[in-house]
Design an enzyme around this catalytic site. Structure first.
Site, PDB file in Angstrom:
ATOM      1  N   ASN A  70      21.717  45.495  31.875  1.00 18.48           N
ATOM      2  CA  ASN A  70      22.474  45.497  33.128  1.00 18.48           C
ATOM      3  C   ASN A  70      21.592  44.946  34.227  1.00 18.48           C
ATOM      4  O   ASN A  70      20.368  45.093  34.183  1.00 18.48           O
ATOM      5  CB  ASN A  70      22.907  46.931  33.480  1.00 18.48           C
ATOM      6  N   HIS A 113      20.993  45.285  38.307  1.00 18.39           N
ATOM      7  CA  HIS A 113      21.318  46.208  39.395  1.00 18.39           C
ATOM      8  C   HIS A 113      20.559  45.760  40.655  1.00 18.39           C
ATOM      9  O   HIS A 113      19.335  45.591  40.602  1.00 18.39           O
ATOM     10  CB  HIS A 113      20.917  47.636  39.016  1.00 18.39           C
ATOM     11  N   SER A 145      16.772  44.626  39.777  1.00 16.48           N
ATOM     12  CA  SER A 145      16.195  45.060  38.501  1.00 16.48           C
ATOM     13  C   SER A 145      17.141  44.687  37.362  1.00 16.48           C
ATOM     14  O   SER A 145      18.360  44.762  37.514  1.00 16.48           O
ATOM     15  CB  SER A 145      16.021  46.582  38.479  1.00 16.48           C
ATOM     16  N   ASP A 186      22.244  53.543  35.755  1.00 14.30           N
ATOM     17  CA  ASP A 186      21.168  52.716  36.327  1.00 14.30           C
ATOM     18  C   ASP A 186      19.791  53.323  36.055  1.00 14.30           C
ATOM     19  O   ASP A 186      18.859  53.150  36.864  1.00 14.30           O
ATOM     20  CB  ASP A 186      21.363  52.517  37.842  1.00 14.30           C
TER      21      ASP A 186
HETATM   22  C1  GRF Z   1      25.469  41.312  41.705  1.00 15.95           C
HETATM   23  O1  GRF Z   1      24.888  41.608  42.929  1.00 15.95           O
HETATM   24  C2  GRF Z   1      25.048  42.347  40.709  1.00 15.95           C
HETATM   25  O2  GRF Z   1      23.723  42.709  40.826  1.00 15.95           O
HETATM   26  C3  GRF Z   1      25.964  43.469  41.102  1.00 15.95           C
HETATM   27  O3  GRF Z   1      27.200  42.846  41.325  1.00 15.95           O
HETATM   28  C4  GRF Z   1      26.975  41.526  41.760  1.00 15.95           C
HETATM   29  C5  GRF Z   1      27.703  40.616  40.833  1.00 15.95           C
HETATM   30  O4  GRF Z   1      27.749  39.321  41.283  1.00 15.95           O
HETATM   31  N1  GRF Z   1      25.950  44.530  40.176  1.00 15.95           N
HETATM   32  P1  GRF Z   1      28.266  38.172  40.335  1.00 15.95           P
HETATM   33  O5  GRF Z   1      29.648  38.566  39.818  1.00 15.95           O
HETATM   34  O6  GRF Z   1      27.273  38.015  39.217  1.00 15.95           O
HETATM   35  O7  GRF Z   1      28.337  36.957  41.199  1.00 15.95           O
END
Ligand code: GRF
Length: 198
Positions: free
Chosen positions: A110, A112, A139, A148
């Site tokens: 994932n 985050h 991360s 997370d």
């Molecule tokens: C990113 O900031 C990711 O870290 C978060 O959601 C956002 C997703 O953006 N969990 P995308 O769909 O990859 O453009």
């Protein structure tokens, strides 16, 4: 080269991280994408993946109401048909049940947008600003039953600038997300879990 790893990516939105991963998975990359799936049939990322010739699936969570297990069973069916070795969550905005996580544990990553263990959960950019942090970041971690909370496989840091808003800070972090996630996936796919620090 050892056998190519099959990668499924789960998204809920525009999928910019998904695109960064897809664009990297060519040439000598140890992985190839086998599926992009979303819980939101309207997710912009589905069309973008299809344009790149990657199979897509939409498993709408709404008809399942609060029955997370039933939603996950439908998602699992699509995933199992694609037989991924690795699942990358990339802006996938559903909480996963322990059963689903156990099914893929050790094979699911994932991304985050915080320097874990700081700011698990939502609104990470606003929380970093409220705390007056000089630094923020992103991360990539293995997914375990703790939200997370799994082992961190890579982090990228960005400075917080005076006058930053959650939006300006998010944009600065997102650029690093697109660098970090592909780097971590490349390493993870060949069994290297040494954390990357950018
Ligand atoms: C990113 O900031 C990711 O870290 C978060 O959601 C956002 C997703 O953006 N969990 P995308 O769909 O990859 O453009």
């Amino acid at each position: 080269m050892s056998e190519t790893k099959r990668v499924a990516i789960l998204i809920s939105g525009g999928g910019s991280n998904m695109l960064a991963l897809l664009r990297d998975m060519t040439g000598d990359h140890p992985c190839r994408p086998v599926l992009v799936a979303s819980n939101d049939p309207e997710a912009g990322g589905l069309a973008r993946a299809a344009e790149l010739g990657v199979p897509t699936a939409a498993v709408d969570h709404k008809p399942f109401g609060r029955d997370r297990e039933a939603f996950e069973a439908a998602l699992t069916e699509r995933l199992e048909a694609a037989a991924p070795d690795i699942i990358c969550l990339a802006g996938f905005m559903r909480i996963l049940t322990p059963g689903f996580i156990a099914r893929w544990e050790g094979r699911m990553l994932n991304i985050h947008p915080s320097l874990l263990p700081k700011y698990r959960g939502l609104h990470t950019h606003a929380r970093a600003l409220e705390a007056g942090d000089a630094e923020h970041g992103v991360s990539v971690h293995e997914v375990t039953a703790e939200l997370d909370g799994g082992p961190v496989l890579g982090q990228a840091r960005v400075p917080v600038h005076p006058g930053d808003t959650p939006q300006t800070l998010a944009a600065r972090v997102l650029e690093q997300e697109h660098r970090l996630y592909p780097m971590v996936l490349r390493r993870f796919a060949v069994g290297d879990r040494t954390p990357i620090r950018l």
